[in-house]
Write a protein that holds these residues in place. Sequence first.
Motif, PDB file in Angstrom:
ATOM      1  N   GLU A 186      66.788 110.656  77.947  1.00 10.19           N
ATOM      2  CA  GLU A 186      67.233 110.180  79.346  1.00 10.19           C
ATOM      3  C   GLU A 186      68.633 110.380  79.701  1.00 10.19           C
ATOM      4  O   GLU A 186      69.502 110.280  79.108  1.00 10.19           O
ATOM      5  N   SER A 188      70.737 109.026  82.898  1.00  4.91           N
ATOM      6  CA  SER A 188      70.640 107.972  83.835  1.00  4.91           C
ATOM      7  C   SER A 188      71.873 108.139  84.915  1.00  4.91           C
ATOM      8  O   SER A 188      72.917 107.755  84.319  1.00  4.91           O
ATOM      9  N   THR A 204      67.045 111.777  84.890  1.00  6.87           N
ATOM     10  CA  THR A 204      65.579 111.322  84.260  1.00  6.87           C
ATOM     11  C   THR A 204      65.480 110.041  84.836  1.00  6.87           C
ATOM     12  O   THR A 204      64.196 109.532  85.110  1.00  6.87           O
ATOM     13  N   ILE A 205      66.586 109.483  85.273  1.00  4.34           N
ATOM     14  CA  ILE A 205      66.511 108.006  85.813  1.00  4.34           C
ATOM     15  C   ILE A 205      67.671 107.780  86.783  1.00  4.34           C
ATOM     16  O   ILE A 205      68.749 108.129  86.668  1.00  4.34           O
TER      17      ILE A 205
END
Length: 217
Positions: A186, A188, A204-205
Amino acid sequence: MLQVILDELKLSGTKLVAVSKTKPAEQIMEVYKQGQRIFGENRVQEMAGKYEELPKDIQWHMIGHLQSNKVKYMAHFVSMIHSVDNFKLLKEINKQAQKHNRIINCLLQFKIAREETKTGFDIPVARQMLEDEAFSNLRNIKICGVMGMATFTDDLLQVRSEFQKLKSIFDQLRQDYFFEQPAFKEISMGMSGDYRVAIEEGSTIVRIGSLIFGKRI
Ligand SMILES: *Cc1c(COP(=O)(O)O)cnc(C)c1O
Protein backbone atom coordinates in the motif's frame (compact mmCIF):
# COMPACT_ATOMS: atom_id res chain seq x y z
CA MET A 1 -19.94 13.12 -5.05
CA LEU A 2 -18.95 9.81 -3.45
CA GLN A 3 -20.05 7.86 -6.51
CA VAL A 4 -18.13 10.15 -8.86
CA ILE A 5 -14.95 9.63 -6.84
CA LEU A 6 -15.49 5.87 -6.60
CA ASP A 7 -15.96 5.58 -10.37
CA GLU A 8 -12.69 7.43 -10.86
CA LEU A 9 -10.84 5.24 -8.36
CA LYS A 10 -12.20 2.03 -9.85
CA LEU A 11 -10.20 2.51 -13.04
CA SER A 12 -6.94 2.48 -11.12
CA GLY A 13 -7.98 -0.01 -8.41
CA THR A 14 -7.33 2.58 -5.69
CA LYS A 15 -9.06 2.21 -2.31
CA LEU A 16 -10.91 5.07 -0.66
CA VAL A 17 -10.66 6.09 2.97
CA ALA A 18 -13.55 8.51 3.59
CA VAL A 19 -12.11 10.95 6.11
CA SER A 20 -14.93 11.68 8.57
CA LYS A 21 -13.01 13.63 11.24
CA THR A 22 -15.17 16.29 12.97
CA LYS A 23 -18.27 14.98 11.16
CA PRO A 24 -21.25 13.61 13.13
CA ALA A 25 -22.47 10.02 13.05
CA GLU A 26 -25.55 10.92 10.97
CA GLN A 27 -23.40 12.24 8.16
CA ILE A 28 -21.19 9.16 8.27
CA MET A 29 -24.31 6.99 8.04
CA GLU A 30 -25.37 8.76 4.86
CA VAL A 31 -22.09 7.79 3.25
CA TYR A 32 -22.26 4.31 4.78
CA LYS A 33 -25.67 3.78 3.19
CA GLN A 34 -24.11 4.46 -0.20
CA GLY A 35 -21.85 1.48 0.40
CA GLN A 36 -18.68 3.03 1.82
CA ARG A 37 -17.14 0.95 4.62
CA ILE A 38 -13.68 2.45 5.22
CA PHE A 39 -13.59 5.63 7.27
CA GLY A 40 -10.61 7.63 8.52
CA GLU A 41 -10.21 9.67 11.69
CA ASN A 42 -7.32 11.65 13.13
CA ARG A 43 -8.20 11.62 16.84
CA VAL A 44 -8.35 8.42 18.85
CA GLN A 45 -11.13 9.34 21.27
CA GLU A 46 -13.35 10.65 18.50
CA MET A 47 -12.82 7.48 16.48
CA ALA A 48 -13.49 5.25 19.50
CA GLY A 49 -16.77 7.05 20.16
CA LYS A 50 -17.88 6.63 16.57
CA TYR A 51 -16.85 2.98 16.61
CA GLU A 52 -19.18 2.40 19.58
CA GLU A 53 -22.05 4.25 17.96
CA LEU A 54 -21.87 3.08 14.34
CA PRO A 55 -22.24 -0.28 12.51
CA LYS A 56 -19.55 -2.79 13.37
CA ASP A 57 -18.68 -3.64 9.78
CA ILE A 58 -17.02 -0.24 9.36
CA GLN A 59 -13.24 -0.44 8.99
CA TRP A 60 -11.71 2.40 10.98
CA HIS A 61 -8.39 3.83 9.80
CA MET A 62 -6.31 6.06 12.06
CA ILE A 63 -4.66 8.68 9.86
CA GLY A 64 -3.61 11.37 12.34
CA HIS A 65 -0.52 11.96 14.42
CA LEU A 66 -0.60 9.44 17.23
CA GLN A 67 0.76 9.42 20.77
CA SER A 68 1.78 6.06 22.24
CA ASN A 69 -0.41 6.49 25.31
CA LYS A 70 -3.55 6.64 23.12
CA VAL A 71 -3.05 3.35 21.29
CA LYS A 72 -4.84 1.36 23.99
CA TYR A 73 -8.15 3.13 23.27
CA MET A 74 -8.38 1.74 19.74
CA ALA A 75 -6.31 -1.45 19.74
CA HIS A 76 -9.42 -3.63 20.00
CA PHE A 77 -10.98 -2.38 16.77
CA VAL A 78 -8.72 -0.24 14.57
CA SER A 79 -8.34 -1.71 11.10
CA MET A 80 -5.25 0.15 9.92
CA ILE A 81 -2.92 2.79 11.38
CA HIS A 82 -1.48 5.03 8.65
CA SER A 83 0.53 7.29 10.90
CA VAL A 84 3.28 5.15 12.43
CA ASP A 85 6.19 7.60 12.60
CA ASN A 86 8.52 6.11 15.22
CA PHE A 87 9.72 2.77 16.58
CA LYS A 88 8.46 3.35 20.12
CA LEU A 89 4.94 3.86 18.77
CA LEU A 90 5.14 0.67 16.70
CA LYS A 91 6.24 -1.32 19.76
CA GLU A 92 3.31 0.06 21.73
CA ILE A 93 0.88 -0.84 18.92
CA ASN A 94 2.32 -4.37 18.96
CA LYS A 95 1.93 -4.61 22.74
CA GLN A 96 -1.68 -3.44 22.73
CA ALA A 97 -2.56 -5.64 19.74
CA GLN A 98 -1.13 -8.63 21.60
CA LYS A 99 -3.43 -7.96 24.56
CA HIS A 100 -6.39 -8.33 22.22
CA ASN A 101 -4.90 -11.23 20.34
CA ARG A 102 -4.95 -9.23 17.11
CA ILE A 103 -2.59 -8.26 14.33
CA ILE A 104 -2.89 -4.55 13.52
CA ASN A 105 -2.15 -3.36 9.98
CA CYS A 106 0.25 -0.44 9.92
CA LEU A 107 1.73 1.96 7.40
CA LEU A 108 5.01 3.77 7.95
CA GLN A 109 4.52 7.51 7.57
CA PHE A 110 7.30 9.31 5.74
CA LYS A 111 8.04 13.00 5.76
CA ILE A 112 7.86 14.07 2.13
CA ALA A 113 6.57 17.64 2.53
CA ARG A 114 8.60 20.81 2.88
CA GLU A 115 6.65 21.92 5.93
CA GLU A 116 8.20 21.32 9.32
CA THR A 117 4.76 20.58 10.73
CA LYS A 118 4.43 17.24 9.02
CA THR A 119 5.94 14.31 10.87
CA GLY A 120 7.29 11.04 9.62
CA PHE A 121 10.29 8.80 9.17
CA ASP A 122 13.17 9.57 6.91
CA ILE A 123 14.85 6.70 5.08
CA PRO A 124 17.88 6.19 7.38
CA VAL A 125 15.76 6.08 10.53
CA ALA A 126 13.31 3.67 8.92
CA ARG A 127 16.14 1.40 7.81
CA GLN A 128 17.58 1.41 11.29
CA MET A 129 14.24 0.25 12.69
CA LEU A 130 13.66 -2.37 10.00
CA GLU A 131 17.11 -3.85 10.63
CA ASP A 132 16.69 -3.90 14.41
CA GLU A 133 16.27 -7.33 15.96
CA ALA A 134 13.52 -5.96 18.19
CA PHE A 135 11.57 -5.14 15.03
CA SER A 136 11.63 -8.70 13.76
CA ASN A 137 10.21 -9.84 17.09
CA LEU A 138 7.03 -7.83 16.71
CA ARG A 139 4.40 -10.46 15.95
CA ASN A 140 1.20 -8.46 16.34
CA ILE A 141 1.74 -5.78 13.74
CA LYS A 142 1.82 -6.09 9.98
CA ILE A 143 3.58 -3.45 7.91
CA CYS A 144 1.40 -3.01 4.83
CA GLY A 145 3.20 -0.11 3.17
CA VAL A 146 3.84 3.61 3.45
CA MET A 147 1.91 6.85 3.90
CA GLY A 148 2.75 10.47 3.21
CA MET A 149 1.28 13.93 3.05
CA ALA A 150 2.37 16.40 0.40
CA THR A 151 3.04 20.06 1.09
CA PHE A 152 -0.12 22.14 1.36
CA THR A 153 0.27 24.18 -1.82
CA ASP A 154 -1.37 24.92 -5.16
CA ASP A 155 1.89 24.00 -6.87
CA LEU A 156 0.95 20.58 -8.22
CA LEU A 157 4.44 20.08 -9.65
CA GLN A 158 5.81 20.26 -6.12
CA VAL A 159 3.10 17.89 -4.91
CA ARG A 160 3.79 15.48 -7.77
CA SER A 161 7.49 15.35 -6.98
CA GLU A 162 6.72 14.60 -3.33
CA PHE A 163 4.43 11.74 -4.32
CA GLN A 164 7.17 10.42 -6.60
CA LYS A 165 9.51 10.52 -3.64
CA LEU A 166 7.10 8.42 -1.56
CA LYS A 167 6.70 5.92 -4.39
CA SER A 168 10.46 5.58 -4.61
CA ILE A 169 10.73 5.06 -0.84
CA PHE A 170 8.09 2.34 -1.14
CA ASP A 171 10.01 0.64 -3.94
CA GLN A 172 13.28 0.74 -2.01
CA LEU A 173 11.77 -0.69 1.17
CA ARG A 174 9.90 -3.39 -0.69
CA GLN A 175 13.06 -4.50 -2.43
CA ASP A 176 15.28 -4.38 0.66
CA TYR A 177 12.99 -5.58 3.45
CA PHE A 178 9.62 -6.85 2.22
CA PHE A 179 10.46 -8.67 -0.97
CA GLU A 180 8.64 -11.86 -0.10
CA GLN A 181 5.78 -10.23 1.78
CA PRO A 182 2.80 -9.57 -0.49
CA ALA A 183 1.08 -7.67 2.34
CA PHE A 184 3.53 -4.82 1.79
CA LYS A 185 1.63 -3.25 -1.08
CA GLU A 186 0.00 0.00 0.00
CA ILE A 187 0.93 3.58 -0.77
CA SER A 188 -1.44 5.88 1.09
CA MET A 189 -1.23 9.28 -0.57
CA GLY A 190 -3.67 11.81 -1.97
CA MET A 191 -6.37 13.97 -0.37
CA SER A 192 -9.26 16.08 -1.74
CA GLY A 193 -6.96 18.56 -3.44
CA ASP A 194 -4.37 16.23 -4.91
CA TYR A 195 -5.77 12.71 -5.19
CA ARG A 196 -5.70 12.68 -9.00
CA VAL A 197 -2.00 13.46 -9.02
CA ALA A 198 -1.49 10.82 -6.32
CA ILE A 199 -3.21 8.15 -8.40
CA GLU A 200 -1.09 9.02 -11.41
CA GLU A 201 1.98 8.55 -9.22
CA GLY A 202 0.97 5.12 -7.94
CA SER A 203 -1.24 5.66 -4.89
CA THR A 204 -3.18 2.58 -3.74
CA ILE A 205 -5.17 4.33 -0.99
CA VAL A 206 -6.47 7.90 -1.09
CA ARG A 207 -7.77 9.68 2.00
CA ILE A 208 -10.57 12.06 1.03
CA GLY A 209 -12.55 14.19 3.47
CA SER A 210 -13.91 17.56 2.43
CA LEU A 211 -14.79 16.50 -1.11
CA ILE A 212 -17.18 13.89 0.32
CA PHE A 213 -18.38 15.49 3.57
CA GLY A 214 -18.04 19.17 2.75
CA LYS A 215 -15.65 21.66 4.28
CA ARG A 216 -14.70 21.32 7.93
CA ILE A 217 -15.21 24.37 10.08
C1 LIG B 1 -7.87 15.56 7.09
C2 LIG B 1 -6.95 14.60 6.46
C3 LIG B 1 -7.18 14.13 5.15
C4 LIG B 1 -8.34 14.57 4.29
O1 LIG B 1 -8.22 15.91 3.93
P1 LIG B 1 -9.22 16.56 2.85
O2 LIG B 1 -8.43 17.68 2.30
O3 LIG B 1 -10.42 17.00 3.62
O4 LIG B 1 -9.55 15.52 1.85
C5 LIG B 1 -6.29 13.20 4.64
N1 LIG B 1 -5.23 12.77 5.34
C6 LIG B 1 -4.97 13.20 6.59
C7 LIG B 1 -3.78 12.67 7.30
C8 LIG B 1 -5.82 14.14 7.19
O5 LIG B 1 -5.54 14.55 8.42
